[in-house]
Motif scaffolding. Sequence first.
Motif, mmCIF file in Angstrom:
data_model
loop_
_atom_site.group_PDB
_atom_site.id
_atom_site.type_symbol
_atom_site.label_atom_id
_atom_site.label_comp_id
_atom_site.label_asym_id
_atom_site.label_seq_id
_atom_site.Cartn_x
_atom_site.Cartn_y
_atom_site.Cartn_z
ATOM 1 N N ASN A 195 0.824 -1.208 0.000
ATOM 2 C CA ASN A 195 0.000 0.000 0.000
ATOM 3 C C ASN A 195 0.858 1.259 0.000
ATOM 4 O O ASN A 195 0.495 2.260 -0.622
ATOM 5 N N ARG A 217 3.477 1.515 -1.581
ATOM 6 C CA ARG A 217 4.000 1.589 -2.949
ATOM 7 C C ARG A 217 2.885 1.739 -3.982
ATOM 8 O O ARG A 217 3.031 1.374 -5.134
ATOM 9 N N MET A 218 1.757 2.255 -3.536
ATOM 10 C CA MET A 218 0.625 2.618 -4.392
ATOM 11 C C MET A 218 -0.180 1.421 -4.924
ATOM 12 O O MET A 218 -0.909 1.548 -5.893
ATOM 13 N N GLN A 273 -3.185 -1.456 -4.073
ATOM 14 C CA GLN A 273 -4.374 -1.515 -3.227
ATOM 15 C C GLN A 273 -4.496 -2.952 -2.727
ATOM 16 O O GLN A 273 -5.267 -3.753 -3.252
#
Length: 73
Positions: free
Chosen positions: A20, A22-23, A25
Amino acid sequence: MDLLHDHYAKQGEKLVETLNKRMFQAQYVSTKEEALAAVLALVGDKDTVGMGGSRTLEEIKVKEALLASGHMV
């Protein structure tokens, strides 16, 4: 819960936190049923779904669930 289950849960939560950050979901689930529900929650009613060769998706029977709910796979 047993010690091994606790260990996997802690490791899973650490991995989710890292992903999360590191972008991604990401979310952690502890059963096949929870995993299937989490995947199905991502798919809209009229979505078409493409799947690669994922052993995990095969094991939790995502394709069968999507087809049963009328999705094009």
